[in-house]
Write a protein that holds these residues in place. Structure first.
Motif, PDB file in Angstrom:
ATOM      1  N   PHE A   1       0.851  -1.180   0.000  1.00 45.93           N
ATOM      2  CA  PHE A   1       0.000   0.000   0.000  1.00 45.93           C
ATOM      3  C   PHE A   1       0.889   1.232   0.000  1.00 45.93           C
ATOM      4  O   PHE A   1       1.902   1.275   0.717  1.00 45.93           O
ATOM      5  N   ARG A   2       0.537   2.210  -0.798  1.00 47.17           N
ATOM      6  CA  ARG A   2       1.121   3.542  -0.646  1.00 47.17           C
ATOM      7  C   ARG A   2       0.218   4.335   0.280  1.00 47.17           C
ATOM      8  O   ARG A   2      -0.996   4.105   0.341  1.00 47.17           O
TER       9      ARG A   2
ATOM     10  N   ILE B   1      -4.897  -3.455  -4.596  1.00 50.01           N
ATOM     11  CA  ILE B   1      -5.653  -4.449  -3.834  1.00 50.01           C
ATOM     12  C   ILE B   1      -6.575  -3.765  -2.816  1.00 50.01           C
ATOM     13  O   ILE B   1      -7.237  -4.437  -2.027  1.00 50.01           O
ATOM     14  N   GLY B   2      -6.635  -2.439  -2.859  1.00 52.97           N
ATOM     15  CA  GLY B   2      -7.421  -1.698  -1.883  1.00 52.97           C
ATOM     16  C   GLY B   2      -8.908  -2.018  -1.930  1.00 52.97           C
ATOM     17  O   GLY B   2      -9.613  -1.881  -0.926  1.00 52.97           O
ATOM     18  N   LYS B   3      -9.401  -2.453  -3.094  1.00 57.80           N
ATOM     19  CA  LYS B   3     -10.835  -2.748  -3.233  1.00 57.80           C
ATOM     20  C   LYS B   3     -11.269  -3.924  -2.361  1.00 57.80           C
ATOM     21  O   LYS B   3     -12.478  -4.111  -2.118  1.00 57.80           O
ATOM     22  N   TYR B   4     -10.307  -4.719  -1.895  1.00 62.11           N
ATOM     23  CA  TYR B   4     -10.640  -5.869  -1.050  1.00 62.11           C
ATOM     24  C   TYR B   4     -10.703  -5.505   0.428  1.00 62.11           C
ATOM     25  O   TYR B   4     -10.936  -6.374   1.273  1.00 62.11           O
ATOM     26  N   PHE B   5     -10.478  -4.238   0.744  1.00 55.47           N
ATOM     27  CA  PHE B   5     -10.451  -3.767   2.127  1.00 55.47           C
ATOM     28  C   PHE B   5     -11.446  -2.632   2.287  1.00 55.47           C
ATOM     29  O   PHE B   5     -11.499  -1.717   1.453  1.00 55.47           O
ATOM     30  N   THR B   6     -12.219  -2.656   3.337  1.00 55.64           N
ATOM     31  CA  THR B   6     -13.123  -1.543   3.604  1.00 55.64           C
ATOM     32  C   THR B   6     -12.318  -0.335   4.062  1.00 55.64           C
ATOM     33  O   THR B   6     -11.170  -0.464   4.520  1.00 55.64           O
TER      34      THR B   6
ATOM     35  N   VAL C   1       3.857   0.693   2.656  1.00 58.08           N
ATOM     36  CA  VAL C   1       3.612  -0.490   3.482  1.00 58.08           C
ATOM     37  C   VAL C   1       3.836  -1.732   2.630  1.00 58.08           C
ATOM     38  O   VAL C   1       3.247  -1.879   1.562  1.00 58.08           O
ATOM     39  N   LEU C   2       4.705  -2.635   3.108  1.00 55.28           N
ATOM     40  CA  LEU C   2       5.030  -3.868   2.400  1.00 55.28           C
ATOM     41  C   LEU C   2       4.626  -5.060   3.261  1.00 55.28           C
ATOM     42  O   LEU C   2       4.937  -5.100   4.454  1.00 55.28           O
ATOM     43  N   PHE C   3       3.960  -6.040   2.638  1.00 53.51           N
ATOM     44  CA  PHE C   3       3.381  -7.158   3.361  1.00 53.51           C
ATOM     45  C   PHE C   3       4.117  -8.470   3.091  1.00 53.51           C
ATOM     46  O   PHE C   3       4.689  -8.676   2.016  1.00 53.51           O
ATOM     47  N   SER C   4       4.018  -9.368   4.058  1.00 52.19           N
ATOM     48  CA  SER C   4       4.386 -10.767   3.866  1.00 52.19           C
ATOM     49  C   SER C   4       3.274 -11.608   4.462  1.00 52.19           C
ATOM     50  O   SER C   4       2.896 -11.413   5.619  1.00 52.19           O
TER      51      SER C   4
END
Length: 596
Positions: free
Chosen positions: A360-361, A372-377, A396-399
């Protein structure tokens, strides 16, 4: 002595005197009618001038044959350099030696590695190692070895002042399982039997504690036949110490004082004590690694519970499988990394075994934005941003994976980003401790298939568990934490140690968990087990990697740059061409046959 001064001695206060210098021709400049030479030794560089009327014509003529790395002796008059011609980069840069006598001590072939500081490009490392005698003339290498000497002396003085006794332990010993392959030495007298070079003086220093020498220290040579990397060598040097009638806090306090002393004397830094400590579990949770670099943030945040509420299948499937969704928030990372930069990070992640890299930026309003923001409210994204402490223009970087893979990926991403974004001062020094390591770990890779999945010691079989965890040896060894501690400097393990088991019953349980039966224990460790039965005091110690400490204090990236005669990553000595073949007579004496 062939000289009255070194090439770093002379100052303006010597003007009007006569001096004799010896050294190597670092560089020469022919200005027509005279020659200017920078003469070098390990103390510095002095400009010597062959010019009338000071220099006789015959010597001026002889000086024209001098070349780089010729060894010469010159005598002359010390004079101030002409106005505006001083070179303050050198300690003797305000004077010059006007030569009256010249003696050629030795010639040199054209050097394949130039030691001259005027050569700014560092030669190829293989070439440097092949001609190490030339490489060691370079002032940067000399500074490294002088720093090594300074740190070693500082350590010796510190421990001597605290009543430690310097005791040498054998180089030829018995092969014992200590985690790495031994270097074996065949016996000529006892055919078919082998000595082992010490991986550490571990067993001997425990014997010294049993013998009553409650404060032992040694600059110890150690040998491990393992795969190499930039900060590892097959033969290395430890500052090795052991103490009796102490606990782990006593050991760490002693080393705290040593680091404070070295930081002040070597770097001029004031280090506040005690050094910070965190448990192994905390280090893995916050940084994904047991040797975290604390010079910068980007700590790991666990978002598993929030990820379970989203509709992004990659995250929800991992959560359902019992995995974790964790992330790092990179300050200013959104501005630093373009789309191409994100793609490069994604490829880096794939190289570490990840299937991809979700991100995420953080926009100017502090909101999370991504494909991928559309999958999160919006509420869920806001909750994630708050937990991450995300601010405008962060990244923000995810694993999303099982625990250890998330640790591996986020640790390496954090390290890479810290370097690329320059999130820390490269001259900064951060010291800390990681404590209470697991006693055991499952063997994942072994030459013995039957060992895979079995318990192995994370440190060594003589490491003591925490007092309150002794009960776990019977019912849940995986939860057992050890009286173990690692000194961490700038994200490197600089040293590690443990409190040792001195209770025979506890030692027997540990051996049993490690699959070491009584016969094997008696065969490999019989002398130590016998000694422990004769009134062994509580004891423990630590070993500091001298090579690595010097590398870190000197700001070097490669441990080979602080060792006089290192090996390559293939454990070879390019200068002497070791290892090499030996003749048939030697092999016959040792009762050894080879296929070569």
């Amino acid at each position: 002595m062939l000289r009255t001064h070194t090439c770093g001695d002379l100052r303006l206060t010597h003007a009007g005197t006569t001096a004799t210098l010896c050294g190597w021709v670092d560089s020469y400049r022919d200005h027509g009618g005279g020659l200017f030479i920078d003469l070098r030794d390990r103390y510095g560089i002095t400009q010597v001038v062959f010019n009338p009327p000071d220099t006789p014509p015959a010597i001026i003529e002889a000086s024209k044959d001098l070349r780089a790395e010729y060894v010469i002796q010159v005598t002359g008059n010390v004079e101030p350099r002409p106005t505006g011609m001083a070179n303050l980069k050198h300690k003797s840069g305000e004077i010059e030696l006007r030569v009256t006598e010249l003696k050629l001590l030795n010639k040199s072939k054209v050097p394949p590695v130039s030691p001259s500081e005027s050569i700014t490009e560092v030669p190829n490392e293989d070439l440097r190692l092949k001609h190490r005698y030339l490489d060691l003339r370079r002032q940067s290498m000399q500074r490294a070895l002088i720093l090594r000497d300074q740190i070693t002396k500082g350590m010796r003085d510190y421990f001597a002042d605290l009543g430690f006794i310097d005791v040498e332990t054998p180089i030829l010993g018995r092969s014992t399982p200590e985690g790495a392959r031994d270097y074996l030495v065949p016996s000529r007298v006892h055919h078919g039997k082998f000595y082992a070079l010490p991986q550490s003086p571990q067993l001997y220093k425990q014997i010294l504690m049993i013998a009553g020498y409650d404060r032992y220290v040694q600059v110890a040579r150690c040998f491990r036949d393992e795969d190499l990397r930039a900060d590892r060598q097959p033969e290395f040097t430890q500052i090795d110490l052991e103490m009796a009638f102490i606990d782990d806090d006593d050991i760490m306090t002693i080393i705290d004082g040593l680091m404070q002393k070295l930081a002040k004397e070597v770097l001029g830094l004031d280090v506040q004590l005690p050094l910070p400590r965190m448990t192994y579990d905390e280090a893995m949770r916050r940084f994904g690694h047991d040797a975290p670099d604390l010079r910068y943030g980007c700590e790991i945040t666990d978002l598993t519970d929030l990820a379970a509420k989203c509709e992004f299948g990659v995250f929800t499937s991992v959560v359902e499988a019992g995995g974790h969704v964790r992330a790092i928030c990179v300050p200013g990372g959104s501005n630093h990394y373009s789309r191409r930069g994100i793609d490069a990070l994604t490829e880096f992640a794939r190289g570490l075994g990840a299937k991809g890299l979700a991100y995420f930026r953080v926009d100017d309003a502090g909101k999370l934005d991504s494909n991928i923001g559309k999958y999160f409210t919006d509420e869920l994204k806001a909750e994630m941003a708050e937990r991450l402490g995300a601010k405008a223009n962060d990244l923000v970087l995810f694993s999303a994976d099982q625990w250890l893979p998330t640790c591996k990926l986020l640790h390496n991403l954090r390290k890479k980003i810290g370097e690329e974004m320059k999130l820390y001062d490269p001259k900064a020094m951060n010291f800390s401790w990681v404590v209470q390591f697991p006693m055991f770990e499952r063997t994942e890779d072994s030459d013995n298939p039957q060992a895979v999945g079995k318990w192995s010691a994370m440190h060594h079989p003589f490491t003591a568990p925490l007092d309150e965890h002794v009960v776990n040896l019977d019912d849940d060894p995986g939860k057992c934490r050890a009286k173990a501690y690692d000194l961490i400097i700038n994200g490197y393990e600089a040293g590690g140690g443990t409190i040792r088991i001195h209770d025979p019953e506890v030692q027997s349980k540990v051996f049993g968990l490690l699959g070491i039966d009584k016969e094997t224990a008696a065969d490999r460790f019989g002398f130590l087990l016998e000694a422990l039965a004769y009134g062994a005091p509580p004891h423990g110690g630590i070993a500091l990697g001298l090579d690595r400490v010097v590398m870190l204090f000197g700001g070097y990236d490669n441990i080979r740059d602080v060792i006089a005669f290192p090996k390559t990553q293939k454990a070879t000595d390019l200068m002497t061409e070791a290892p090499g073949l030996v003749d048939a007579k030697q092999l016959k004496e040792l009762a050894i046959k080879t296929d070569l």
